[in-house]
Design an enzyme around this catalytic site. Structure first.
Site, short mmCIF file in Angstrom:
data_model
loop_
_atom_site.label_atom_id
_atom_site.label_comp_id
_atom_site.label_asym_id
_atom_site.label_seq_id
_atom_site.Cartn_x
_atom_site.Cartn_y
_atom_site.Cartn_z
N HIS A 119 -7.61 4.67 -5.73
CA HIS A 119 -6.21 4.87 -6.24
C HIS A 119 -6.12 3.31 -6.70
CE1 HIS A 119 -3.47 2.85 -3.51
NE2 HIS A 119 -4.31 3.25 -2.33
N GLU A 165 -1.06 7.72 -5.59
CA GLU A 165 -1.47 7.84 -4.31
C GLU A 165 -0.57 7.52 -3.26
OE1 GLU A 165 -3.70 6.75 -0.36
OE2 GLU A 165 -2.24 5.59 -1.80
N GLU A 166 0.19 6.46 -3.53
CA GLU A 166 1.10 5.71 -2.52
C GLU A 166 2.26 6.83 -2.34
OE1 GLU A 166 0.16 3.59 -0.44
OE2 GLU A 166 -0.94 2.15 -1.42
N ASP A 194 -10.83 2.74 -0.36
CA ASP A 194 -9.34 2.26 -0.07
C ASP A 194 -9.55 1.18 0.86
OD1 ASP A 194 -6.59 2.13 0.22
OD2 ASP A 194 -6.10 4.29 0.27
N ASP A 283 -21.45 -4.13 -2.77
CA ASP A 283 -22.79 -4.14 -2.62
C ASP A 283 -23.22 -2.73 -1.89
OD1 ASP A 283 -23.54 -6.21 -4.01
OD2 ASP A 283 -23.87 -7.62 -2.41
#
Length: 298
Positions: A119, A165-166, A194, A283
């Site tokens: 998000h 999203e929040e 997230d 990574d």
């Protein structure tokens, strides 16, 4: 990260920034390519850009604000230059229209989609650089590595940056809710990120989707970390956008580095992100995506 349902086991530039990719090598099949790694210089500039965007837009990048719109424009511009097919998918919440950003990398089997997302919105109280600029930057840096490598995946690669999203997983739920049953079946797995750069991270929290029997991605993440002697802790599906996919029966995985001290506050700025942790997270995402992209289609 929405706090509507907390994750179990957790402790508490300008739009025109120049992002120059090196010369793209000859396209390489995913199964023949070793996953690249990135330096902090490939990831942190995205976070600095999001910080600048928040700074000139009232200190946040929340749904319905210019700060969020500018954040979407920044990510979209980088993807467009790299050769992705991008589109804005609008949704409306509480009378305000926002956009999810979807980016497809050409090639791969369209009936077997590997979808990776994070998000992009913050709360109104702060710039949201760890929550969730860090996840968004890791996904963006990974997508740009796909382009730079000229990757030819077996599975089709799709990347997403969700809005609102929040406010309760609104953007991702809207996206999933508008998929047909056939389109849902084409998504082999959704990977969610997230808070990928939390300071003082001791272990990476890997999503286990036991309900839908997802083991491929979860095992790949745990193997990647184990090979580097990095501890992991398993968590369930909930608390972020992977929940929207789980509710629709779509398998998911991904990880978080845990809730930071400054979650949902003005202090969730660049100082709230550890560059080494952010780079390790990126990574890990790149390594696992390369592996899954080359995996035989189910």
């Amino acid at each position: 990260m929405t706090l509507r349902r907390s994750l179990p086991g957790l402790a508490a530039g300008a739009l025109g920034i120049s992002l120059t990719l090196s010369a793209v090598p000859a396209a390489t099949a995913a199964g023949e390519a070793q996953a690249p790694t990135v330096s902090e210089q490939r990831v942190m500039p995205h976070l600095r850009a999001l910080q600048r965007i928040a700074g000139r837009n009232g200190g946040n990048r929340a749904h319905g604000t210019k700060g969020y719109a500018d954040s979407v424009a920044y990510v979209k511009s980088a993807l467009d230059r790299a050769g992705f097919r991008t589109k804005l998918v609008p949704f409306t919440y509480d009378g305000v229209t926002g956009n999810n950003l979807i980016a497809d990398w050409p090639g791969g089997d369209p009936d077997h989609v590997l979808l990776t997302g994070a998000h992009l919105d913050s709360v109104k109280e702060g710039p949201g650089i760890n929550d969730n600029g860090s996840g968004s930057a890791a996904v963006l840096a990974t997508a740009l590595q796909v382009a730079e490598s000229g990757l030819k995946p077996e599975r089709h690669l799709r990347f997403a940056w969700w809005g609102a999203e929040e406010l309760g997983l609104i953007g991702s739920a809207d996206y999933v809710g508008k998929l047909s049953a056939a389109e849902r079946r084409k998504i082999d797995v959704y990977l969610n990120f997230d808070q990928a750069g939390s300071k003082n991270t001791q272990q990476w929290l890997v999503v286990h989707d036991d309900e839908h029997g997802e083991t491929e991605a979860q095992q790949a993440f745990e193997a990647w970390f184990a090979e580097r002697d990095i501890p992991t802790f398993d968590i369930g599906v909930g608390g972020s956008d992977h929940e929207s996919f789980g509710n629709a029966g779509i398998p998911s995985s991904g990880f978080s580095t845990g809730i930071s001290d400054c979650i949902h506050e003005a202090c969730d700025d660049l100082a709230n992100v550890d560059p080494k942790t952010e780079t390790t997270s990126t990574d890990a995402l790149i390594g696992v995506l390369w592996k899954l992209a080359a995996a035989p289609r189910r």
